[in-house]
Design an enzyme around this catalytic site. Structure first.
Site, mmCIF file in Angstrom:
data_model
loop_
_atom_site.group_PDB
_atom_site.id
_atom_site.type_symbol
_atom_site.label_atom_id
_atom_site.label_comp_id
_atom_site.label_asym_id
_atom_site.label_seq_id
_atom_site.Cartn_x
_atom_site.Cartn_y
_atom_site.Cartn_z
ATOM 1 N N HIS A 1 0.857 -1.194 0.000
ATOM 2 C CA HIS A 1 0.000 0.000 0.000
ATOM 3 C C HIS A 1 0.890 1.240 0.000
ATOM 4 O O HIS A 1 1.708 1.436 0.900
ATOM 5 C CB HIS A 1 -0.929 -0.014 1.215
ATOM 6 C CG HIS A 1 -1.966 -1.095 1.142
ATOM 7 N ND1 HIS A 1 -2.344 -1.856 2.211
ATOM 8 C CD2 HIS A 1 -2.699 -1.526 0.073
ATOM 9 C CE1 HIS A 1 -3.280 -2.719 1.817
ATOM 10 N NE2 HIS A 1 -3.514 -2.539 0.529
ATOM 11 N N GLU B 1 1.669 3.898 3.031
ATOM 12 C CA GLU B 1 2.191 3.397 4.308
ATOM 13 C C GLU B 1 3.717 3.456 4.285
ATOM 14 O O GLU B 1 4.399 2.439 4.221
ATOM 15 C CB GLU B 1 1.645 1.981 4.547
ATOM 16 C CG GLU B 1 0.115 1.969 4.584
ATOM 17 C CD GLU B 1 -0.513 0.583 4.422
ATOM 18 O OE1 GLU B 1 0.215 -0.423 4.414
ATOM 19 O OE2 GLU B 1 -1.749 0.519 4.290
ATOM 20 N N ARG C 1 -3.205 4.701 -2.206
ATOM 21 C CA ARG C 1 -3.051 3.360 -1.627
ATOM 22 C C ARG C 1 -2.820 2.279 -2.688
ATOM 23 O O ARG C 1 -2.033 1.366 -2.497
ATOM 24 C CB ARG C 1 -4.339 3.039 -0.853
ATOM 25 C CG ARG C 1 -4.521 1.604 -0.410
ATOM 26 C CD ARG C 1 -5.857 1.473 0.312
ATOM 27 N NE ARG C 1 -6.271 0.090 0.486
ATOM 28 C CZ ARG C 1 -6.145 -0.586 1.630
ATOM 29 N NH1 ARG C 1 -5.558 -0.032 2.663
ATOM 30 N NH2 ARG C 1 -6.583 -1.815 1.728
ATOM 31 N N HIS D 1 2.795 -3.430 6.782
ATOM 32 C CA HIS D 1 1.765 -2.417 6.548
ATOM 33 C C HIS D 1 1.758 -1.404 7.696
ATOM 34 O O HIS D 1 2.488 -1.537 8.664
ATOM 35 C CB HIS D 1 0.384 -3.084 6.514
ATOM 36 C CG HIS D 1 0.153 -3.954 5.324
ATOM 37 N ND1 HIS D 1 -0.592 -3.551 4.260
ATOM 38 C CD2 HIS D 1 0.577 -5.207 5.044
ATOM 39 C CE1 HIS D 1 -0.622 -4.526 3.363
ATOM 40 N NE2 HIS D 1 0.075 -5.544 3.812
ATOM 41 N N TYR E 1 -1.576 1.453 9.486
ATOM 42 C CA TYR E 1 -1.125 1.550 10.845
ATOM 43 C C TYR E 1 -2.148 0.863 11.739
ATOM 44 O O TYR E 1 -3.319 0.854 11.429
ATOM 45 C CB TYR E 1 -1.006 3.032 11.269
ATOM 46 C CG TYR E 1 -2.294 3.837 11.123
ATOM 47 C CD1 TYR E 1 -3.145 4.050 12.214
ATOM 48 C CD2 TYR E 1 -2.690 4.370 9.887
ATOM 49 C CE1 TYR E 1 -4.320 4.792 12.087
ATOM 50 C CE2 TYR E 1 -3.875 5.092 9.753
ATOM 51 C CZ TYR E 1 -4.682 5.300 10.857
ATOM 52 O OH TYR E 1 -5.850 6.011 10.714
ATOM 53 N N GLU F 1 1.144 -4.685 11.113
ATOM 54 C CA GLU F 1 0.579 -3.338 10.983
ATOM 55 C C GLU F 1 1.404 -2.499 11.935
ATOM 56 O O GLU F 1 1.238 -2.600 13.150
ATOM 57 C CB GLU F 1 -0.899 -3.316 11.387
ATOM 58 C CG GLU F 1 -1.834 -4.027 10.420
ATOM 59 C CD GLU F 1 -2.159 -3.206 9.182
ATOM 60 O OE1 GLU F 1 -1.777 -2.018 9.120
ATOM 61 O OE2 GLU F 1 -2.797 -3.768 8.276
HETATM 62 ZN ZN LIG Z 1 -1.617 -1.771 4.181
#
Ligand SMILES: [Zn+2]
Length: 431
Positions: A190, A193, A248, A318, A320, A392
């Protein structure tokens, strides 16, 4: 005013410089935008919030899709100045509690973008790992390592992106005649990020710097290979630097719609385009016209398929949420090797917390985060990679995607420990 600037720019080099710098600031497009956290405390409020989110076409930061908005769970959205003037009174009227996380996004973007840090810190040698780097900088960093550390690093390309950029991977580890297991790591599926690619670079730096002095690292690089892809979604990442900081998806064109891009973490052939993915090309979770439609996804899937016997762990980074997730993502069910994976995750989050006290939640993605189909982690697991994890990273919404550069070091330091922990787990036998 802008027109005037352009005219002046033709005559004065100083203004030319200003214009160049301004292009990094996204043409001031986020001036007055806000990031709002709303918490619907009952079903009706959740429904209202869902409708408002769709009606105003706001940029949803958390959760990943409108369908996940439910009572009691917070919702982070980015709204333009104009929209917020209408939306906020609506929320008040509907009795939905909200707080403003970021009151002027343009200011936050400029603060985080690293523009204030001197450009020469970005050039090699003396590469700084505590600032965010553009795609070009990361690629030249990879070239440089490939040359300067040829004993431990080998760079290669696994294909081309939609816009024709090479998809580079670093193979890290001491070369060996005997068979070695491998770990795959990818960052930047993504685009927005940015802490992900910063971590992939941090990992490589740490590995090379501590190979001689840290017995654990030495063992890891002697006994394993690491395939590291610092930026999977290269086109999207580039776009997030040049045009839209909050992009994204990939950048593929759609033949019937004006919207660009596919969610590269919904495009994998595992329960493709089911729950938690969208069939609408304009949505941020668009699954694409068919599985592996995105050349970036196809290239990685091809590589993983080819090396499925060798690769024992798949790690994807990734942001968040501060979570460590493992399969399944697409359904509520327990994986066959649950106890091994669970204990690896438990140890990893404890190691992470031991550094700065940052707590990570961990568990199956479906019940810990939300159900989503077509993810790379599920695909890797289904294709025979026994340890599949998605991180994440920081934070939990205070800065969201705009994690400041001074938090790169602490975030990467603690994450490093978690990754080492998972990797050491691979070298032991799990019972
Ligand atoms: Zn992500």
């Amino acid at each position: 005013m802008r027109k005037l600037h352009r005219k002046v720019a033709a005559f004065l080099p100083f203004w030319l410089l200003f214009e160049q710098a301004a292009s990094y600031l996204y043409d001031n497009r986020y001036a007055g935008d806000k990031v709002i956290r709303a918490v619907p405390d009952n079903e009706a409020a959740a429904k209202t919030l869902k409708n408002l989110t769709q009606q105003f076409k706001v940029d949803l930061w958390q959760p990943g899709s409108v369908s996940y908005i439910s009572k009691g769970a917070f919702v982070d959205v980015r709204v333009s100045r104009n929209t917020s003037q209408i939306l906020l009174p609506y929320l008040q009227q509907a009795n939905i509690q909200y707080t403003v996380l970021i009151s002027d996004l343009q200011k936050a973007v400029e603060k985080q973008s690293g523009l204030k840090s001197s450009r020469n810190r970005r050039s090699l040698p003396g590469y700084s790992y505590e600032i965010y780097h553009s795609l070009e900088e990361i690629q030249s960093w990879m070239y440089h390592l490939n040359k300067s550390h040829s004993d431990l690093v080998h760079m290669f390309s696994i294909g081309k992106s939609y816009e024709g950029r090479p998809l580079f991977v670093l193979k890290l580890g001491r070369r060996s005649q005997v068979y070695k297991k491998a770990v795959w790591m990818d960052c930047g599926i993504h685009a927005r990020e940015w802490i992900g690619p910063a971590f992939c670079q941090w990992f490589v730096k740490e590995a090379l710097q501590t190979y001689q002095t840290d017995p654990a690292m030495r063992r890891m690089l002697n006994q394993l290979y690491f395939y590291i892809m610092p930026i999977l979604n290269v086109d999207g990442y580039h776009f997030s630097w040049t045009h839209d900081r909050f992009w994204r998806k990939t950048r593929s064109k759609n033949s019937r719609f004006r919207c660009y891009g596919v969610d590269a973490n919904r495009n994998w052939k595992v329960k493709w385009c089911d729950e938690g993915a969208s069939i609408h090309p304009c949505d941020d979770t668009y699954c694409g016209p068919f599985p592996e439609s995105e050349p970036e996804v196809k290239a990685v899937a091809h590589f993983l398929r080819k090396h499925r016997k060798q690769i024992k762990a798949y790690l994807s980074f990734h942001a968040y949420a501060q979570m460590l997730l493992y399969p399944y993502s697409y359904k509520y069910a327990t994986i066959p090797n649950f106890s091994c994976v669970e204990s690896a995750a438990f140890n990893a989050v404890n190691a992470l917390q031991s550094v700065y006290g940052i707590r990570y939640r961990y568990g199956p993605a479906s019940s810990t985060l939300y159900v989503s189909s077509g993810s790379s982690m599920d695909w890797a697991y289904k294709n025979g990679i026994p340890y599949a994890f998605a991180f994440e990273l920081r934070d939990t919404g205070h800065f969201g995607f705009l994690l400041p550069e001074n938090l790169i070091k602490p975030t990467c330091t603690e994450t490093m420990l978690a990754v080492k922990n998972i990797t050491m787990h691979l070298l032991k036998k799990c019972h």
